[in-house]
Write a protein that holds these residues in place. Structure first.
Motif, PDB file in Angstrom:
ATOM      1  N   LEU A   1     -14.129 -28.913 -41.865  1.00  0.00           N
ATOM      2  CA  LEU A   1     -14.144 -30.365 -41.956  1.00  0.00           C
ATOM      3  C   LEU A   1     -12.944 -30.922 -41.202  1.00  0.00           C
ATOM      4  CD1 LEU A   1     -15.058 -30.996 -45.702  1.00  0.00           C
ATOM      5  CD2 LEU A   1     -16.588 -30.887 -43.736  1.00  0.00           C
ATOM      6  N   SER A   2     -13.145 -32.054 -40.569  1.00  0.00           N
ATOM      7  CA  SER A   2     -12.049 -32.706 -39.853  1.00  0.00           C
ATOM      8  C   SER A   2     -11.124 -33.381 -40.857  1.00  0.00           C
ATOM      9  CB  SER A   2     -12.607 -33.760 -38.882  1.00  0.00           C
ATOM     10  OG  SER A   2     -13.153 -34.839 -39.630  1.00  0.00           O
ATOM     11  N   LEU A   3      -9.954 -33.793 -40.386  1.00  0.00           N
ATOM     12  CA  LEU A   3      -9.013 -34.523 -41.229  1.00  0.00           C
ATOM     13  C   LEU A   3      -9.671 -35.776 -41.801  1.00  0.00           C
ATOM     14  CD1 LEU A   3      -6.142 -34.899 -42.332  1.00  0.00           C
ATOM     15  CD2 LEU A   3      -5.572 -36.044 -40.174  1.00  0.00           C
ATOM     16  N   GLU A   4     -10.421 -36.476 -40.969  1.00  0.00           N
ATOM     17  CA  GLU A   4     -11.107 -37.692 -41.410  1.00  0.00           C
ATOM     18  C   GLU A   4     -12.154 -37.372 -42.476  1.00  0.00           C
ATOM     19  OE1 GLU A   4     -10.681 -36.847 -38.165  1.00  0.00           O
ATOM     20  OE2 GLU A   4      -9.059 -38.261 -37.756  1.00  0.00           O
ATOM     21  N   GLN A   5     -12.899 -36.282 -42.308  1.00  0.00           N
ATOM     22  CA  GLN A   5     -13.914 -35.894 -43.288  1.00  0.00           C
ATOM     23  C   GLN A   5     -13.281 -35.497 -44.625  1.00  0.00           C
ATOM     24  OE1 GLN A   5     -15.687 -32.928 -40.685  1.00  0.00           O
ATOM     25  NE2 GLN A   5     -17.659 -34.022 -40.775  1.00  0.00           N
ATOM     26  N   VAL A   6     -12.178 -34.777 -44.565  1.00  0.00           N
ATOM     27  CA  VAL A   6     -11.491 -34.384 -45.791  1.00  0.00           C
ATOM     28  C   VAL A   6     -10.958 -35.624 -46.503  1.00  0.00           C
ATOM     29  CG1 VAL A   6      -9.497 -33.155 -46.744  1.00  0.00           C
ATOM     30  CG2 VAL A   6     -10.933 -32.049 -45.029  1.00  0.00           C
ATOM     31  N   GLY A   7     -10.342 -36.523 -45.742  1.00  0.00           N
ATOM     32  CA  GLY A   7      -9.841 -37.764 -46.331  1.00  0.00           C
ATOM     33  C   GLY A   7     -10.944 -38.561 -46.990  1.00  0.00           C
ATOM     34  N   ASP A   8     -12.082 -38.679 -46.317  1.00  0.00           N
ATOM     35  CA  ASP A   8     -13.225 -39.413 -46.873  1.00  0.00           C
ATOM     36  C   ASP A   8     -13.719 -38.739 -48.157  1.00  0.00           C
ATOM     37  OD1 ASP A   8     -15.332 -41.491 -46.663  1.00  0.00           O
ATOM     38  OD2 ASP A   8     -16.642 -39.735 -46.388  1.00  0.00           O
TER      39      ASP A   8
END
Length: 190
Positions: free
Chosen positions: A52-59
């Motif tokens: 998962l990307s940083l953005e996906q993990v944050g979401d």
């Protein structure tokens, strides 16, 4: 403070001695859609193994975790509790979500009681704290070792004072008024 966000605060003499809040709105208690305290290794796992990307993990951590993520049903305890008796995975996930939610609250109350050296007053506030008698009952039942006893009728009625007369700890409900606090603090700056 049990609402969409959630936190606990140990107060003595009107001053905060400790809180479950951290650097971000993710830390501390499990919340409606936010994870609460999490092992940093879980974040590394999501990025390294699940890719998962940083953005996906944050979401995921902000919007798809907590009660919603564990239950797969809702971020609202009153919706989840209606599914506890369901057969199969939905019932199992509903039970697990509410058990984990209550357990995290009880665990953190225990830690804050240790900081305080005891407990005189337990106050529930915010949407879940003010309007979910079953959450309050489950938390207080788990805190019975501290001398917490509820008056079931007063708890069901969301009365301001919900502890039983024999309770060694006073248990209350206080309406949240975050706007008033923000306005008061803004006036102090003027």
């Amino acid at each position: 403070h049990l609402g969409s966000g959630a936190s606990l605060c140990a107060m003595h003499g009107g001053a905060s001695l400790a809180t479950t809040m951290g650097f971000s709105a993710l830390d501390g208690l499990m919340m409606g859609t936010r994870c609460g305290a999490i092992d940093p290794g879980a974040v590394l796992y999501l990025m390294e193994v699940e890719k998962l990307s940083l953005e996906q993990v944050g979401d995921m951590l902000y919007h798809h975790s907590g009660l919603l993520g564990v239950s797969g049903i809702s971020s609202e305890p009153r919706v989840i509790v209606r599914h506890e008796q369901d057969e199969g995975e939905s019932g199992e996930r509903a039970r697990l979500a509410l058990q984990l939610y209550v357990r995290r609250i009880v665990r953190e109350v225990g830690a804050l009681v240790a900081v305080l050296g005891g407990l005189d007053l337990l106050v529930f506030t915010a949407g879940v704290g003010e309007h979910n008698a079953f959450v309050r009952e489950r938390v207080c039942r788990a805190l019975a070792f501290l001398g917490v006893e509820l008056d079931d009728g007063r708890n069901a009625a969301d009365a301001p004072l919900i502890s039983a007369p024999a309770s060694r700890v006073t248990v209350a409900i206080e309406a949240t008024n975050e706007e008033w606090v923000a306005a008061r603090d803004a006036l102090r700056l003027v």
